[in-house]
Design a protein around this motif. Structure first.
Motif, mmCIF file in Angstrom:
data_model
loop_
_atom_site.group_PDB
_atom_site.id
_atom_site.type_symbol
_atom_site.label_atom_id
_atom_site.label_comp_id
_atom_site.label_asym_id
_atom_site.label_seq_id
_atom_site.Cartn_x
_atom_site.Cartn_y
_atom_site.Cartn_z
ATOM 1 N N ILE A 141 0.849 -1.183 0.000
ATOM 2 C CA ILE A 141 0.000 0.000 0.000
ATOM 3 C C ILE A 141 0.886 1.235 0.000
ATOM 4 O O ILE A 141 1.999 1.217 0.543
ATOM 5 C CB ILE A 141 -0.977 0.035 1.197
ATOM 6 N N HIS A 142 0.429 2.297 -0.620
ATOM 7 C CA HIS A 142 1.142 3.571 -0.658
ATOM 8 C C HIS A 142 0.454 4.533 0.310
ATOM 9 O O HIS A 142 -0.785 4.604 0.332
ATOM 10 C CB HIS A 142 1.115 4.182 -2.062
ATOM 11 N N VAL A 143 1.227 5.279 1.073
ATOM 12 C CA VAL A 143 0.658 6.274 1.983
ATOM 13 C C VAL A 143 1.343 7.617 1.741
ATOM 14 O O VAL A 143 2.515 7.679 1.396
ATOM 15 C CB VAL A 143 0.815 5.856 3.464
ATOM 16 N N ASP A 144 0.573 8.687 1.954
ATOM 17 C CA ASP A 144 1.118 10.035 1.798
ATOM 18 C C ASP A 144 0.125 11.013 2.383
ATOM 19 O O ASP A 144 -0.991 10.642 2.776
ATOM 20 C CB ASP A 144 1.376 10.348 0.324
ATOM 21 N N VAL A 145 0.514 12.287 2.425
ATOM 22 C CA VAL A 145 -0.352 13.341 2.944
ATOM 23 C C VAL A 145 -0.519 14.403 1.866
ATOM 24 O O VAL A 145 0.475 14.912 1.324
ATOM 25 C CB VAL A 145 0.230 13.984 4.224
ATOM 26 N N SER A 237 6.143 4.661 1.898
ATOM 27 C CA SER A 237 5.929 6.067 2.225
ATOM 28 C C SER A 237 7.127 6.880 1.776
ATOM 29 O O SER A 237 8.181 6.338 1.438
ATOM 30 C CB SER A 237 5.722 6.232 3.736
ATOM 31 N N ASP A 238 6.977 8.207 1.807
ATOM 32 C CA ASP A 238 8.120 9.062 1.536
ATOM 33 C C ASP A 238 8.927 9.215 2.824
ATOM 34 O O ASP A 238 8.713 8.500 3.805
ATOM 35 C CB ASP A 238 7.668 10.412 0.973
ATOM 36 N N ASN A 239 9.856 10.169 2.828
ATOM 37 C CA ASN A 239 10.742 10.334 3.974
ATOM 38 C C ASN A 239 10.303 11.460 4.898
ATOM 39 O O ASN A 239 11.129 12.121 5.543
ATOM 40 C CB ASN A 239 12.177 10.567 3.486
ATOM 41 N N GLY A 240 8.986 11.700 4.949
ATOM 42 C CA GLY A 240 8.467 12.685 5.879
ATOM 43 C C GLY A 240 8.735 12.296 7.326
ATOM 44 O O GLY A 240 8.894 11.113 7.650
ATOM 45 N N SER A 241 8.782 13.287 8.193
ATOM 46 C CA SER A 241 9.144 13.028 9.595
ATOM 47 C C SER A 241 8.192 12.059 10.271
ATOM 48 O O SER A 241 8.617 11.241 11.100
ATOM 49 C CB SER A 241 9.188 14.352 10.367
ATOM 50 N N PRO A 259 7.750 -1.799 6.572
ATOM 51 C CA PRO A 259 7.788 -0.417 6.063
ATOM 52 C C PRO A 259 8.874 -0.257 4.994
ATOM 53 O O PRO A 259 9.974 -0.789 5.127
ATOM 54 C CB PRO A 259 8.099 0.415 7.302
ATOM 55 N N LYS A 260 8.563 0.488 3.967
ATOM 56 C CA LYS A 260 9.525 0.782 2.898
ATOM 57 C C LYS A 260 9.484 2.282 2.645
ATOM 58 O O LYS A 260 8.448 2.931 2.814
ATOM 59 C CB LYS A 260 9.172 0.012 1.618
ATOM 60 N N LYS A 261 10.624 2.819 2.181
ATOM 61 C CA LYS A 261 10.734 4.248 1.916
ATOM 62 C C LYS A 261 11.061 4.504 0.453
ATOM 63 O O LYS A 261 11.758 3.713 -0.188
ATOM 64 C CB LYS A 261 11.826 4.875 2.796
ATOM 65 N N THR A 262 10.580 5.630 -0.062
ATOM 66 C CA THR A 262 10.933 6.040 -1.414
ATOM 67 C C THR A 262 12.332 6.635 -1.409
ATOM 68 O O THR A 262 12.868 7.004 -0.360
ATOM 69 C CB THR A 262 9.947 7.091 -1.946
ATOM 70 N N ARG A 263 12.932 6.735 -2.596
ATOM 71 C CA ARG A 263 14.229 7.393 -2.702
ATOM 72 C C ARG A 263 14.064 8.883 -2.420
ATOM 73 O O ARG A 263 13.083 9.498 -2.846
ATOM 74 C CB ARG A 263 14.807 7.185 -4.097
ATOM 75 N N PRO A 264 15.002 9.509 -1.696
ATOM 76 C CA PRO A 264 14.886 10.939 -1.376
ATOM 77 C C PRO A 264 14.748 11.800 -2.637
ATOM 78 O O PRO A 264 15.415 11.563 -3.647
ATOM 79 C CB PRO A 264 16.197 11.241 -0.640
ATOM 80 N N TYR A 265 13.866 12.778 -2.582
ATOM 81 C CA TYR A 265 13.620 13.730 -3.663
ATOM 82 C C TYR A 265 13.150 13.038 -4.941
ATOM 83 O O TYR A 265 13.394 13.525 -6.040
ATOM 84 C CB TYR A 265 14.879 14.565 -3.950
ATOM 85 N N ARG A 266 12.496 11.897 -4.789
ATOM 86 C CA ARG A 266 11.998 11.170 -5.956
ATOM 87 C C ARG A 266 10.513 10.850 -5.776
ATOM 88 O O ARG A 266 10.134 9.727 -5.436
ATOM 89 C CB ARG A 266 12.780 9.866 -6.168
ATOM 90 N N ASN A 270 6.716 7.051 -5.669
ATOM 91 C CA ASN A 270 5.375 6.905 -5.109
ATOM 92 C C ASN A 270 4.341 7.490 -6.071
ATOM 93 O O ASN A 270 3.372 8.120 -5.668
ATOM 94 C CB ASN A 270 5.289 7.612 -3.755
ATOM 95 N N GLY A 271 4.578 7.261 -7.371
ATOM 96 C CA GLY A 271 3.796 7.936 -8.400
ATOM 97 C C GLY A 271 2.330 7.608 -8.396
ATOM 98 O O GLY A 271 1.501 8.438 -8.784
ATOM 99 N N LYS A 272 1.953 6.401 -7.964
ATOM 100 C CA LYS A 272 0.537 6.027 -7.985
ATOM 101 C C LYS A 272 -0.284 6.918 -7.068
ATOM 102 O O LYS A 272 -1.374 7.352 -7.415
ATOM 103 C CB LYS A 272 0.388 4.553 -7.591
ATOM 104 N N ILE A 273 0.245 7.201 -5.865
ATOM 105 C CA ILE A 273 -0.511 8.038 -4.943
ATOM 106 C C ILE A 273 -0.425 9.512 -5.340
ATOM 107 O O ILE A 273 -1.355 10.288 -5.108
ATOM 108 C CB ILE A 273 -0.033 7.816 -3.490
ATOM 109 N N GLU A 274 0.683 9.912 -5.974
ATOM 110 C CA GLU A 274 0.781 11.283 -6.484
ATOM 111 C C GLU A 274 -0.279 11.511 -7.559
ATOM 112 O O GLU A 274 -0.900 12.571 -7.621
ATOM 113 C CB GLU A 274 2.185 11.541 -7.052
#
Length: 333
Positions: A141-145, A237-241, A259-266, A270-274
């Protein structure tokens, strides 16, 4: 492999063989055979010579391209052009200026190498895009804000204009204020979750993006998917705090999720949730006039239901996302 006869050919391979046999096997002159088949004597002579040298296998058209091209762009230059295109994504004019070549020559090389368009190349790295899709719901699953400015009472500037929008914001009670005591619109934090396989979405609106809120949303989302027969195994997820906190890792461990993280500044990782965020903004947040933030949030559940159950999704064969969940009957309604 035989070549197909080109559109303007006067003779088919079968007719060419017959013409050649008249000259070689039956002693006809090239002029007489040419008159019989309504072609020039040079053409008749050419096929007769092919037949003598190669037999019936020589009766097919050949490429007119020269065997040797002395003016062709040297291989080292081609490699430099390709390198500048892929790694720096420069256009023909810029590449030509760097290499001291004509831009038409550079463009011809790009076309020949099939990289004259950059639509299939990742903009951040110049590497070919690697698309992926997990095989089963819940595998990832992809998560973001998603952050949205709140709608002031009376409507926001997108629909009522800047001047009236500022008045509405100033008149809206309980808004945060800056150091000059001017009212701020405030921010709505949409915590979004997308299943990689099905594209089913889960969304919660909050006033912050703290680690406590993010962890609570993850628990709620996992339970929501479990009610629909989906077991979540990994979360990206991205690298948010809030996603780098110990609380997030502890929550994932308690839920049995990796848990897995995206590459920084990429964000492309996480394009599906974007892409879902863009659909969310266009289809719900800014689609129509809302007289207040409460009115907009009240319309969110209906839009999420429409997205999951009825909206055709182009990335999954124009089916609705919920149809790709392998759950019990009755959960799709």
């Amino acid at each position: 492999m035989p070549h197909a006869t080109h559109a303007n050919a006067a003779l088919t391979p079968r007719a060419q063989l017959r013409l050649a046999r008249l000259i070689v096997d039956h002693g006809w002159s090239p002029a007489r055979a040419a008159e019989r088949y309504d072609v020039s004597w040079r053409t008749a002579k050419k096929w007769a010579e092919r037949y003598r040298d190669e037999g019936p296998d020589g009766m097919h058209d050949r490429s007119s391209a020269p065997h040797h091209q002395p003016n062709r762009t040297p291989a080292p230059v081609v490699r430099k052009i390709v390198h500048l295109r892929w790694k720096q994504r420069l256009g023909p004019v810029e590449i030509a200026d760097r290499l001291g070549r004509a831009s038409s020559t550079v463009h011809a090389v790009l076309v020949r190498c099939r990289i004259n368009r950059l639509t299939h190349i990742d903009r951040a790295t110049g590497e070919a895009i690697r698309r992926y899709k997990h095989e089963r719901p819940g595998d990832l699953i992809h998560v973001d804000v998603k952050k949205l400015g709140r709608v002031p009472d009376g409507g926001g500037w997108r629909y009522v204009g800047r001047k009236q929008g500022n008045r509405n914001r100033a008149a809206t009670p309980d808004l945060p204020r800056n150091k000059w005591r001017n009212p701020l619109g405030g921010t709505c934090y949409l915590h979004t979750v997308i299943d990689d396989h099905s594209r089913v979405a889960y969304v919660e609106a909050h006033d912050d993006e703290t680690k406590e809120t993010a962890a609570a949303v993850l628990r709620n989302a996992v339970a929501w998917f479990a009610d629909r027969g989906v077991t979540v195994k990994r979360v990206l997820s991205d690298n948010g705090s809030c996603y780098k906190s110990n609380l997030w890792n502890q929550t994932c461990a308690e839920l049995g999720i990796t848990p897995k993280k995206t590459r920084p500044y990429r964000p492309q990782t996480n394009g599906k949730i974007e892409r879902f965020h863009r659909t969310l903004a266009e289809g719900w947040a800014f689609k129509k006039f809302y007289s207040s933030e409460a009115a907009r949030l009240a319309a969110l559940p209906a839009w999420i239901h429409e997205y999951n159950h009825h909206r055709p999704h182009s990335a999954i064969g124009k089916h609705s996302p919920i149809t790709r969940l392998d759950n019990l009957a009755g959960h799709h309604s």
